[in-house]
Design an enzyme around this catalytic site. Structure first.
Site, PDB file in Angstrom:
ATOM      1  N   GLY A  50      99.350  84.028  55.528  1.00  0.00           N
ATOM      2  CA  GLY A  50      99.537  84.182  53.937  1.00  0.00           C
ATOM      3  C   GLY A  50      99.036  85.282  53.408  1.00  0.00           C
ATOM      4  O   GLY A  50      97.882  85.623  53.986  1.00  0.00           O
ATOM      5  N   GLN A 101      95.146  90.086  46.857  1.00  0.00           N
ATOM      6  CA  GLN A 101      94.414  90.659  47.934  1.00  0.00           C
ATOM      7  C   GLN A 101      94.871  91.867  48.220  1.00  0.00           C
ATOM      8  O   GLN A 101      94.380  92.702  49.073  1.00  0.00           O
ATOM      9  CB  GLN A 101      94.836  89.796  48.993  1.00  0.00           C
ATOM     10  CG  GLN A 101      94.143  88.345  48.886  1.00  0.00           C
ATOM     11  CD  GLN A 101      94.578  87.539  50.002  1.00  0.00           C
ATOM     12  OE1 GLN A 101      95.595  86.614  49.993  1.00  0.00           O
ATOM     13  NE2 GLN A 101      93.856  87.477  51.139  1.00  0.00           N
ATOM     14  N   CYS A 159      90.259  83.796  55.550  1.00  0.00           N
ATOM     15  CA  CYS A 159      90.881  84.455  54.661  1.00  0.00           C
ATOM     16  C   CYS A 159      91.068  85.884  54.875  1.00  0.00           C
ATOM     17  O   CYS A 159      90.046  86.532  55.430  1.00  0.00           O
ATOM     18  CB  CYS A 159      90.336  84.414  53.387  1.00  0.00           C
ATOM     19  SG  CYS A 159      91.042  85.158  51.842  1.00  0.00           S
ATOM     20  N   LEU A 160      91.926  86.557  54.801  1.00  0.00           N
ATOM     21  CA  LEU A 160      92.082  88.088  55.192  1.00  0.00           C
ATOM     22  C   LEU A 160      91.233  89.000  54.251  1.00  0.00           C
ATOM     23  O   LEU A 160      90.877  89.903  54.745  1.00  0.00           O
ATOM     24  CB  LEU A 160      93.565  88.603  54.936  1.00  0.00           C
ATOM     25  CG  LEU A 160      94.535  87.836  56.037  1.00  0.00           C
ATOM     26  CD1 LEU A 160      95.868  88.407  55.703  1.00  0.00           C
ATOM     27  CD2 LEU A 160      94.189  88.310  57.465  1.00  0.00           C
ATOM     28  N   HIS A 186      96.253  77.674  49.454  1.00  0.00           N
ATOM     29  CA  HIS A 186      95.134  78.656  49.537  1.00  0.00           C
ATOM     30  C   HIS A 186      95.667  79.974  48.892  1.00  0.00           C
ATOM     31  O   HIS A 186      94.768  80.783  48.083  1.00  0.00           O
ATOM     32  CB  HIS A 186      94.960  79.011  51.206  1.00  0.00           C
ATOM     33  CG  HIS A 186      94.006  80.158  51.255  1.00  0.00           C
ATOM     34  ND1 HIS A 186      92.805  79.938  51.989  1.00  0.00           N
ATOM     35  CD2 HIS A 186      94.162  81.241  51.154  1.00  0.00           C
ATOM     36  CE1 HIS A 186      92.252  81.178  51.941  1.00  0.00           C
ATOM     37  NE2 HIS A 186      93.026  82.089  51.566  1.00  0.00           N
ATOM     38  N   GLU A 187      96.904  80.246  49.071  1.00  0.00           N
ATOM     39  CA  GLU A 187      97.216  81.552  48.413  1.00  0.00           C
ATOM     40  C   GLU A 187      97.536  81.158  46.900  1.00  0.00           C
ATOM     41  O   GLU A 187      96.998  82.135  46.015  1.00  0.00           O
ATOM     42  CB  GLU A 187      98.900  81.887  48.994  1.00  0.00           C
ATOM     43  CG  GLU A 187      98.754  82.337  50.371  1.00  0.00           C
ATOM     44  CD  GLU A 187      97.508  83.230  50.771  1.00  0.00           C
ATOM     45  OE1 GLU A 187      97.084  83.939  50.132  1.00  0.00           O
ATOM     46  OE2 GLU A 187      96.915  82.853  51.894  1.00  0.00           O
ATOM     47  N   HIS A 244      94.282  81.870  45.321  1.00  0.00           N
ATOM     48  CA  HIS A 244      94.052  83.356  44.936  1.00  0.00           C
ATOM     49  C   HIS A 244      94.699  83.800  43.587  1.00  0.00           C
ATOM     50  O   HIS A 244      94.104  84.712  43.003  1.00  0.00           O
ATOM     51  CB  HIS A 244      94.827  84.107  46.014  1.00  0.00           C
ATOM     52  CG  HIS A 244      93.887  84.427  47.313  1.00  0.00           C
ATOM     53  ND1 HIS A 244      92.697  85.078  47.340  1.00  0.00           N
ATOM     54  CD2 HIS A 244      94.003  83.857  48.473  1.00  0.00           C
ATOM     55  CE1 HIS A 244      92.089  84.952  48.429  1.00  0.00           C
ATOM     56  NE2 HIS A 244      92.932  84.356  49.094  1.00  0.00           N
TER      57      HIS A 244
END
Length: 185
Positions: free
Chosen positions: A46, A51, A88-89, A130-131, A134
């Site tokens: 995701g 991000q 997380c990226l 999660h996204e 963000h």
């Protein structure tokens, strides 16, 4: 399509709320495509617009070959609860157990500009939530208790020196392999 740099913990945009998208344009479809390409290259499931340094209310996700591009997402239903490990990226090499709903229904607009409802369970539901966090300036760290958050931040302290610009460049795996071959010569 292009690979985008991923903003890491400390970049102010990760803590900002996003702005609703009034209309899905060709430029925004290209952004979604670039985000998917970046997500795949970074080995993620995701990725949200903040991000990659953007303020649009958009995330992409793909779990078990189910691809979702969702503009202006909002929760219609969230039920069940389970703890699961998340990473997380934007916070590489840091993980923590987060409690999330096990089933979610989100309403939004797809890449074709159509209103849709996306239902997901298990890992995809976790990813979508999660996204969505963000898009509201929240990170998975915010769901951790004091001690777990402190431990995660200690892990991040060891990692963050790798990202002095608060961005991480993503490279395609084949490019990385070619780079190693060139270095060997």
């Amino acid at each position: 399509m292009a690979l985008l740099d991923i903003h890491v913990l400390g970049s102010p945009i990760l803590r900002q709320e996003t702005q609703r998208v009034p209309e899905v344009t060709g430029e925004l479809r290209r952004l979604a495509d670039d985000m998917l390409e970046t997500m795949h290259a970074a080995k993620g499931i995701g990725l949200a617009a903040p991000q990659v340094g953007r303020r649009e209310r958009l995330f992409v996700a793909e779990v078990e070959e189910r691809k979702i591009v969702l503009f202006n997402p909002e929760i219609v239903l969230a039920e069940g609860k389970a703890k699961g490990e998340e990473g997380c990226l934007s916070i590489p090499e840091v993980y923590g157990d987060v409690e999330r709903a096990t089933r979610v229904v989100m309403r939004g607009v797809n890449a074709q500009g159509e209103s849709v409802e996306e239902e997901a369970t298990a890992l995809l539901a976790r990813c979508m939530l999660h996204e969505l966090d963000h898009l509201d300036g929240r990170l998975f760290l915010d769901h951790l208790g004091v001690w777990k958050r402190r431990s995660a931040m200690q892990q991040w302290e060891r990692e963050k020196a790798k990202y002095p610009s608060l961005r991480r460049a993503v490279v395609v795996a084949k490019d990385l392999a070619a780079q190693h071959n060139e270095e060997a010569l």
